[in-house]
Motif scaffolding. Structure first.
Motif, short mmCIF file in Angstrom:
data_model
loop_
_atom_site.label_atom_id
_atom_site.label_comp_id
_atom_site.label_asym_id
_atom_site.label_seq_id
_atom_site.Cartn_x
_atom_site.Cartn_y
_atom_site.Cartn_z
N ILE A 64 -9.89 11.38 -81.39
CA ILE A 64 -11.17 11.58 -82.08
C ILE A 64 -12.06 10.35 -81.92
O ILE A 64 -13.23 10.46 -81.57
CB ILE A 64 -10.95 11.90 -83.58
N ILE A 114 -20.17 18.02 -88.53
CA ILE A 114 -19.41 16.93 -87.90
C ILE A 114 -19.69 16.99 -86.40
O ILE A 114 -20.10 18.04 -85.90
CB ILE A 114 -17.89 17.04 -88.15
N ARG A 116 -18.20 16.06 -82.48
CA ARG A 116 -17.12 15.61 -81.61
C ARG A 116 -17.49 15.95 -80.17
O ARG A 116 -17.81 17.11 -79.88
CB ARG A 116 -15.78 16.28 -81.97
N GLY A 123 -14.72 28.53 -80.40
CA GLY A 123 -14.08 27.87 -81.56
C GLY A 123 -14.06 26.36 -81.47
O GLY A 123 -13.46 25.70 -82.32
N ARG A 124 -14.70 25.80 -80.47
CA ARG A 124 -14.74 24.34 -80.34
C ARG A 124 -16.16 23.93 -79.93
O ARG A 124 -16.61 24.26 -78.84
CB ARG A 124 -13.72 23.90 -79.29
N TYR A 125 -16.84 23.25 -80.82
CA TYR A 125 -18.22 22.88 -80.58
C TYR A 125 -18.38 21.37 -80.66
O TYR A 125 -17.52 20.67 -81.17
CB TYR A 125 -19.13 23.53 -81.64
N SER A 128 -20.08 20.92 -85.25
CA SER A 128 -19.52 22.04 -86.04
C SER A 128 -19.63 21.64 -87.51
O SER A 128 -20.20 20.60 -87.83
CB SER A 128 -18.09 22.32 -85.61
N ARG A 261 -0.87 15.98 -86.66
CA ARG A 261 -2.30 15.76 -86.89
C ARG A 261 -2.80 14.53 -86.13
O ARG A 261 -2.06 13.58 -85.92
CB ARG A 261 -2.63 15.62 -88.38
N GLU A 272 -1.56 22.53 -91.80
CA GLU A 272 -2.68 23.24 -91.15
C GLU A 272 -2.61 24.72 -91.52
O GLU A 272 -1.54 25.23 -91.87
CB GLU A 272 -2.61 23.07 -89.62
N ALA A 285 -6.72 26.09 -85.32
CA ALA A 285 -6.45 26.16 -86.76
C ALA A 285 -7.75 26.41 -87.51
O ALA A 285 -8.82 26.01 -87.06
CB ALA A 285 -5.82 24.86 -87.22
N LEU A 286 -7.64 27.09 -88.66
CA LEU A 286 -8.82 27.27 -89.51
C LEU A 286 -9.15 25.99 -90.25
O LEU A 286 -10.27 25.75 -90.66
CB LEU A 286 -8.56 28.36 -90.56
N GLY A 287 -8.10 25.18 -90.45
CA GLY A 287 -8.31 23.94 -91.19
C GLY A 287 -7.02 23.17 -91.28
O GLY A 287 -5.97 23.65 -90.83
N ALA A 310 -9.70 19.76 -94.71
CA ALA A 310 -11.00 20.20 -94.18
C ALA A 310 -10.82 21.58 -93.55
O ALA A 310 -9.82 21.84 -92.88
CB ALA A 310 -11.48 19.22 -93.12
N LEU A 311 -11.80 22.46 -93.81
CA LEU A 311 -11.78 23.80 -93.22
C LEU A 311 -12.95 23.91 -92.25
O LEU A 311 -14.04 23.40 -92.53
CB LEU A 311 -11.93 24.85 -94.33
N GLY A 312 -12.72 24.56 -91.11
CA GLY A 312 -13.77 24.67 -90.10
C GLY A 312 -14.59 25.94 -90.28
O GLY A 312 -14.07 27.04 -90.15
N ARG A 315 -14.91 28.50 -87.19
CA ARG A 315 -13.71 29.32 -86.93
C ARG A 315 -13.53 30.37 -88.02
O ARG A 315 -13.10 31.48 -87.75
CB ARG A 315 -12.49 28.41 -86.86
P1 AMP Z 1 -9.19 18.52 -88.00
O1 AMP Z 1 -9.11 17.65 -89.20
O2 AMP Z 1 -9.57 17.83 -86.75
O3 AMP Z 1 -7.93 19.34 -87.83
O4 AMP Z 1 -10.35 19.54 -88.31
C1 AMP Z 1 -10.26 20.46 -89.37
C2 AMP Z 1 -10.81 21.80 -88.96
O5 AMP Z 1 -12.16 21.66 -88.53
C3 AMP Z 1 -10.11 22.41 -87.77
O6 AMP Z 1 -8.96 23.10 -88.17
C4 AMP Z 1 -11.18 23.34 -87.24
O7 AMP Z 1 -11.21 24.55 -87.97
C5 AMP Z 1 -12.46 22.57 -87.51
N1 AMP Z 1 -12.90 21.85 -86.29
C6 AMP Z 1 -12.55 20.62 -85.89
N2 AMP Z 1 -13.16 20.30 -84.74
C7 AMP Z 1 -13.92 21.36 -84.40
C8 AMP Z 1 -14.79 21.68 -83.30
N3 AMP Z 1 -15.03 20.79 -82.34
N4 AMP Z 1 -15.40 22.88 -83.27
C9 AMP Z 1 -15.19 23.79 -84.25
N5 AMP Z 1 -14.37 23.56 -85.31
C10 AMP Z 1 -13.75 22.37 -85.38
#
Ligand code: AMP
Length: 425
Positions: A64, A114, A116, A123-125, A128, A261, A272, A285-287, A310-312, A315
């Motif tokens: 990260i 956030i 990244r 599902g990956r932006y 997000s 993690r 997760e 993962a949803l979170g 944290a929940l995304g 997703r």
């Molecule tokens: P993390 O703490 O990195 O596991 O992030 C928590 C949650 O945020 C993940 O389980 C995803 O649902 C969401 N998330 C993290 N990074 C992204 C991303 N680049 N795009 C979309 N969702 C994300």
């Protein structure tokens, strides 16, 4: 003449269009209700923080911070970064504002974007959004269980009921050292069977070899020593207590010895959330979350145990759509105000405001002049009543109330229109 290039949203970012706002409204509402149900207070922190906050908190050697963080120097040469997650900023605010002086445990929640720098895919932006729940000031395992309960509660209220919890303990700084050594010894005996990335991980962040997705490494991972066999008594007890509470809550879990993690600040429990079909593709993962008892001290605060998740949002919305979770759209207006002619249009603007002031939900189409087109729209919006305000009515200070279903109409003086509408609605 040269054609101007159409500018599109930056790679990995997207617009939340009006038709999707109903999902966001629902998510925000359920997050707010869940926070209130479990006693969390809202906090919002800036999108920009000092780079050092994330380097110290999340860890310099993590993907990260090393690969994905949007870091830059400002014109004043400050080294800043767009936040890649919310916890570090909330922890900084906790210290900066002396929130440890409030009654502990202190429960805080937040929601927002956030950033990244990842390879964009479903599902990956790159931008997000996360919903964050954090509890500061208690090491009690009951709070680990409660924060997991909060996530399940939230997801259930959103309409995602089959959530699966993956949980592991990564121990504390005392027992993790022993485990790391055992893992390194084991991997040294197997270096020929692992991918080049894992060879680097072994040097920088050995635990991350366990969540490598490369086919080549799966055999080695499956035979690797597991952390739970190395936990000290305190961490073992904490893990066991958490699982007991989860049993009590009837939350079923999968003991996932490979879950580590990607952030350095975690200790003891990490977890997760997945939906059943996603479990094998762990990246979706949803979170997720875990305990981070050392973070506040690491950032310069007093020793303060903490746990969070944290929940995304993207997703979650993706799954809501895939599973056909219903979200209510904009409610039909009670009244549609139709106008005809200049005077009616002018007076109509004010009449519209009067209806709103009296808490009557109303829609209009002032830019359409044809009564037929306006009636059609009233019908499409499923308004119960059309208020017809034509040239004659505007002169007489009257209006026509038309019941849309039956087509029955009645002329009423403007002075009585609110009373008459309220009687019918
Ligand atoms: P993390 O703490 O990195 O596991 O992030 C928590 C949650 O945020 C993940 O389980 C995803 O649902 C969401 N998330 C993290 N990074 C992204 C991303 N680049 N795009 C979309 N969702 C994300």
């Amino acid at each position: 003449m040269s054609k101007k290039k159409i500018i599109q949203a930056s790679k990995g970012t997207y617009d939340i269009l009006p038709q999707d706002q109903t999902y966001w409204d629902k998510i925000r509402k359920v997050a707010q209700d869940t926070a209130a149900d479990f006693g969390f207070l809202r906090i919002d922190t800036p999108l920009i923080e000092e780079q050092e906050l994330f380097a110290r908190g999340i860890g310099l050697g993590t993907d990260i911070v090393e690969k994905e963080m949007y870091s830059f120097s400002t014109k004043g040469r400050d080294k800043v970064a767009l936040r890649p997650e919310l916890t570090a900023g909330v922890a900084r605010a906790f210290i900066e504002h002396g929130l440890f002086s409030l009654s502990q445990p202190l429960k805080l929640w937040s929601v927002g974007p956030i950033f990244r720098y990842e390879q964009p895919q479903a599902g990956r932006y790159r931008q997000s959004h996360q919903i964050d729940f954090e509890v500061f000031g208690s090491a009690d395992a009951v709070l680990d269980a409660q924060i997991i309960q909060v996530a399940f509660w939230f997801l259930k209220k959103i309409g995602l009921k089959e959530v699966v919890l993956h949980i592991n303990s990564i121990g504390c700084k005392d027992c993790r050292g022993l485990y790391r050594k055992a893992l390194l010894d084991y991997y040294r005996r197997n270096t020929k069977k692992i991918c080049p990335d894992c060879k680097v991980r072994l040097k920088k962040n050995p635990l991350r070899v366990l969540d490598c997705k490369n086919e080549k490494c799966q055999d080695v991972i499956s035979q690797a020593p597991v952390m739970v066999d190395y936990l000290c008594d305190g961490c073992k007890e904490h893990f066991k207590e958490t699982l007991d509470y989860l049993d009590e809550l009837e939350i079923s879990y999968y003991l996932d010895s490979h879950l580590v993690r990607g952030l350095d600040y975690y200790n003891r429990n990490v977890f997760e959330f997945f939906l059943p079909q996603q479990e094998d593709k762990k990246s979706l993962a949803l979170g997720g979350g875990g305990r981070y008892d050392g973070l506040i001290k690491l950032l310069g605060g007093k020793e303060t145990p903490a746990v969070g998740l944290a929940l995304g949002v993207e997703r979650i919305i993706g799954e809501m759509k895939k599973r056909g979770v219903k979200v209510s759209g904009r409610a039909a207006p009670e009244v549609f105000l139709l106008q005809l002619g200049n005077l009616a249009k002018r007076k109509g603007l004010k009449l519209y405001e009067e209806l709103l002031r009296n808490k009557i939900s109303v829609a209009e189409s002032f830019s359409r002049d044809s009564i037929k087109a306006q009636l059609k729209l009233a019908d499409k919006l499923q308004a119960k009543i059309a208020l017809i305000f034509g040239q004659q009515e505007a002169l007489d200070d009257t209006t026509i109330i038309r019941e849309m279903d039956s087509g029955v109409q009645e002329i009423v003086p403007l002075s009585k229109v609110i009373k008459e509408l309220k009687k019918r609605l």
